[in-house]
Design a protein around this motif. Sequence first.
Motif, PDB file in Angstrom:
ATOM      1  N   SER A   1       0.740  -1.409  -0.242  1.00 51.04           N
ATOM      2  CA  SER A   1      -0.205   0.273   0.247  1.00 51.04           C
ATOM      3  C   SER A   1       0.972   1.544   0.349  1.00 51.04           C
ATOM      4  N   VAL A   2       0.367   2.503  -0.883  1.00 53.37           N
ATOM      5  CA  VAL A   2       1.213   3.117  -1.036  1.00 53.37           C
ATOM      6  C   VAL A   2       0.812   4.285  -0.009  1.00 53.37           C
ATOM      7  N   ASN A   3      -0.773   4.275   1.007  1.00 47.83           N
ATOM      8  CA  ASN A   3      -1.509   5.095   2.403  1.00 47.83           C
ATOM      9  C   ASN A   3       0.273   5.430   3.253  1.00 47.83           C
ATOM     10  N   GLU A   4      -0.499   6.080   3.168  1.00 45.80           N
ATOM     11  CA  GLU A   4       0.547   6.140   5.006  1.00 45.80           C
ATOM     12  C   GLU A   4      -0.101   6.480   5.932  1.00 45.80           C
ATOM     13  N   PRO A   5      -0.140   5.481   6.975  1.00 46.30           N
ATOM     14  CA  PRO A   5      -0.900   5.968   8.268  1.00 46.30           C
ATOM     15  C   PRO A   5      -0.450   7.032   9.313  1.00 46.30           C
ATOM     16  N   ASP A   6      -1.205   7.963  10.116  1.00 44.71           N
ATOM     17  CA  ASP A   6       0.128   8.529  10.628  1.00 44.71           C
ATOM     18  C   ASP A   6       1.333   7.995  11.397  1.00 44.71           C
ATOM     19  N   PHE A   7       2.388   8.523  11.398  1.00 49.94           N
ATOM     20  CA  PHE A   7       3.414   7.958  12.064  1.00 49.94           C
ATOM     21  C   PHE A   7       4.019   7.779  13.232  1.00 49.94           C
ATOM     22  N   ALA A   8       3.662   8.628  13.850  1.00 47.91           N
ATOM     23  CA  ALA A   8       3.313   8.538  15.662  1.00 47.91           C
ATOM     24  C   ALA A   8       2.675   7.578  16.145  1.00 47.91           C
ATOM     25  N   THR A   9       1.228   7.518  15.377  1.00 44.53           N
ATOM     26  CA  THR A   9       0.187   5.807  15.531  1.00 44.53           C
ATOM     27  C   THR A   9       1.266   4.892  15.391  1.00 44.53           C
ATOM     28  N   THR A  10       2.056   5.133  14.276  1.00 44.67           N
ATOM     29  CA  THR A  10       2.421   3.276  13.907  1.00 44.67           C
ATOM     30  C   THR A  10       3.142   3.061  14.679  1.00 44.67           C
ATOM     31  N   MET A  11       4.507   4.531  15.475  1.00 49.28           N
ATOM     32  CA  MET A  11       5.702   3.831  15.609  1.00 49.28           C
ATOM     33  C   MET A  11       5.162   3.933  17.471  1.00 49.28           C
ATOM     34  N   SER A  12       3.825   3.999  18.265  1.00 52.25           N
ATOM     35  CA  SER A  12       3.709   3.329  19.028  1.00 52.25           C
ATOM     36  C   SER A  12       3.154   1.805  18.875  1.00 52.25           C
ATOM     37  N   ARG A  13       2.178   2.378  17.857  1.00 50.99           N
ATOM     38  CA  ARG A  13       1.252   0.662  17.776  1.00 50.99           C
ATOM     39  C   ARG A  13       2.750  -0.349  18.054  1.00 50.99           C
ATOM     40  N   MET A  14       3.658  -0.287  16.575  1.00 53.04           N
ATOM     41  CA  MET A  14       4.478  -1.008  16.643  1.00 53.04           C
ATOM     42  C   MET A  14       6.013  -1.084  17.693  1.00 53.04           C
ATOM     43  N   SER A  15       5.940   0.029  18.241  1.00 54.96           N
ATOM     44  CA  SER A  15       7.130   0.135  19.795  1.00 54.96           C
ATOM     45  C   SER A  15       6.351  -1.261  20.507  1.00 54.96           C
ATOM     46  N   ASN A  16       5.575  -0.694  20.372  1.00 52.63           N
ATOM     47  CA  ASN A  16       4.872  -1.397  21.699  1.00 52.63           C
ATOM     48  C   ASN A  16       4.176  -2.979  21.550  1.00 52.63           C
ATOM     49  N   ALA A  17       4.682  -3.493  20.063  1.00 60.10           N
ATOM     50  CA  ALA A  17       4.535  -4.949  20.034  1.00 60.10           C
ATOM     51  C   ALA A  17       5.781  -5.364  19.890  1.00 60.10           C
ATOM     52  N   LYS A  18       6.684  -4.557  19.824  1.00 59.77           N
ATOM     53  CA  LYS A  18       8.650  -4.773  19.775  1.00 59.77           C
ATOM     54  C   LYS A  18       8.740  -6.239  20.714  1.00 59.77           C
ATOM     55  N   ALA A  19       8.826  -5.885  22.076  1.00 63.48           N
ATOM     56  CA  ALA A  19       8.537  -6.898  23.422  1.00 63.48           C
ATOM     57  C   ALA A  19       7.961  -8.300  22.632  1.00 63.48           C
ATOM     58  N   GLY A  20       7.276  -8.991  23.027  1.00 66.07           N
ATOM     59  CA  GLY A  20       6.236  -9.756  22.489  1.00 66.07           C
ATOM     60  C   GLY A  20       6.205 -10.201  21.244  1.00 66.07           C
ATOM     61  N   ILE A  21       7.377  -9.532  20.180  1.00 60.80           N
ATOM     62  CA  ILE A  21       7.381  -9.928  18.999  1.00 60.80           C
ATOM     63  C   ILE A  21       9.173 -10.651  19.050  1.00 60.80           C
ATOM     64  N   MET A  22       9.739  -9.743  19.562  1.00 61.12           N
ATOM     65  CA  MET A  22      11.471 -10.257  19.784  1.00 61.12           C
ATOM     66  C   MET A  22      11.376 -11.553  21.202  1.00 61.12           C
ATOM     67  N   GLN A  23      10.080 -11.491  22.139  1.00 60.97           N
ATOM     68  CA  GLN A  23       9.983 -12.960  22.610  1.00 60.97           C
ATOM     69  C   GLN A  23       9.879 -14.402  22.016  1.00 60.97           C
ATOM     70  N   ARG A  24       8.582 -13.850  20.778  1.00 56.19           N
ATOM     71  CA  ARG A  24       8.761 -14.731  20.163  1.00 56.19           C
ATOM     72  C   ARG A  24      10.118 -15.824  19.260  1.00 56.19           C
ATOM     73  N   GLN A  25      10.745 -14.611  18.736  1.00 50.18           N
ATOM     74  CA  GLN A  25      11.313 -15.594  18.148  1.00 50.18           C
ATOM     75  C   GLN A  25      12.771 -15.839  18.601  1.00 50.18           C
ATOM     76  N   LYS A  26      13.215 -15.761  20.282  1.00 51.31           N
ATOM     77  CA  LYS A  26      13.399 -15.656  21.329  1.00 51.31           C
ATOM     78  C   LYS A  26      13.966 -17.226  21.800  1.00 51.31           C
ATOM     79  N   SER A  27      12.353 -17.452  21.735  1.00 47.83           N
ATOM     80  CA  SER A  27      11.636 -18.539  21.865  1.00 47.83           C
ATOM     81  C   SER A  27      12.137 -19.814  20.734  1.00 47.83           C
ATOM     82  N   LEU A  28      11.780 -19.383  19.758  1.00 48.93           N
ATOM     83  CA  LEU A  28      11.872 -20.245  18.755  1.00 48.93           C
ATOM     84  C   LEU A  28      13.161 -20.467  18.472  1.00 48.93           C
ATOM     85  N   LEU A  29      14.057 -19.896  18.665  1.00 45.20           N
ATOM     86  CA  LEU A  29      15.463 -19.541  18.546  1.00 45.20           C
ATOM     87  C   LEU A  29      16.289 -20.895  19.446  1.00 45.20           C
ATOM     88  N   GLN A  30      15.755 -20.706  20.793  1.00 47.53           N
ATOM     89  CA  GLN A  30      16.353 -21.691  22.102  1.00 47.53           C
ATOM     90  C   GLN A  30      15.244 -22.809  22.041  1.00 47.53           C
TER      91      GLN A  30
END
Length: 472
Positions: free
Chosen positions: A45-74
Amino acid sequence: MKRATVRQGRQLALSMAVMLVVSGSVQGWQADPPSKKPPPSSYASVNEPDFATTMSRMSNAKAGIMQRQKSLLQERYDLSDKPAKGVTMSRGKPIQEGVRVKLKSGSSWQQLAGMTPEEIKNKDLFPAGFMPLPHPNHPEGGMLFPHFEIERIKQQDNRDLTRFDLDFDLPDPFLPEFPQGIYLTTRPDLGDVSKGKLVTLDNYYELFNGLLNPKQLDGLRLLLTPFPQQQFNATADRRSVRPSQGVACFDCHANGSTNGATHLVGDIRPQEFRHRIETPTLRGVNIQRLFGSQRALKTVEDFTEFEQRAAYFDGDPVIATKKGLNILDRGSQVHDMAEFEELLDFPPAPKLGWDGKLDPAKATEEEMRGQAVFFGKGQCSSCHTPPYYTDNSMHNLQAERFFKPRMINGMMATADGPIKTFPLRGIKDTPPYMHDGRLLTLNDTVEYFNLVLGTKLSDQEKQDLVAFMRQL
């Protein structure tokens, strides 16, 4: 009376309109079932969502995503730091030893080697560490850099390659040494010309003026110049906190080799079928005839131009135009960049003769036995022919014979297809292994091919083979 009749008529017409819309019969229009999702598109998509909203949402999801990958590697690997005694990369970083891929409960390597692919598949015994490796956030993807590259680039070029949504996943002991040395085909007498430094725009002229001709020097400058890229650019759908200048070729191919940075290939759709790609070294491109793990580009010029035009933007020219496609001139800029790339040599291998094989006067008995396995029972030389240990071809190992396709952290683990035969010269300097980095050590690599090729090597033959490859 008339007003009541009109009002009743309007209500009846409205009720009929609602019924027609619900039934999907207005002028032949059919409403999609509520649960049906639109088919995936080849285009982002070429549509741009609001940057501040996107950064907040993705930053908040980061810990869970990285823990999921860490668990897979372990779950897949033994990630403990176990350096091999007396064996290092070219500039001294310890090499990790041992098989790190974990077996399914109740199975052994010897047991697996005695089973057919169908038996392993039906009993689901194929080791998880032999399965394709997903990107840390496969549905999102994008370029992702190890922390040591990010920190050094900040210091030298004042650029920030940090993503607010993701961190790199593989531990440092299983990555190449940083920075790697630079060896030139034109001046082998000089050894490592990087002098232990990471080459950037900050210091390239100081290090290489007088060693390169003007075309090569300008080619190096372009390889070090940041240009807009999918995740690092000035648009609102970037993945860096601040608008970014972009990335340089040598941000991944640090010092003309690799730092282990990861990405997703741009030539597969839909997203879950895209393969993770571990950055290959550029050392020895002068002797190669295929470029890209699966793309089979025929010249280094094709590869250089492809990276800028397509790989930087996930193979999407629409997004590339939006974010700042850098169109290089094929006859001058691409040519100059390729001319420098073709100077990058393999690291010294003092035990090898002119033919790429061990000098018996310098090699140990273990290494000589490993060489015999490589050219014999192990079948390695069928694809990896000396002196550079590549046949400049592509091969399909059909590893999907051993497992049923499945979703793993947003990636569809299925057939890899044909993969380029990468040179094995300097292989000890460039872990992890395979095109997606799924194999952490050379020991893992030997076990993988022993199973997939059905060579049935003994434990001693496996150890000898690893000892040989460390000398390449």
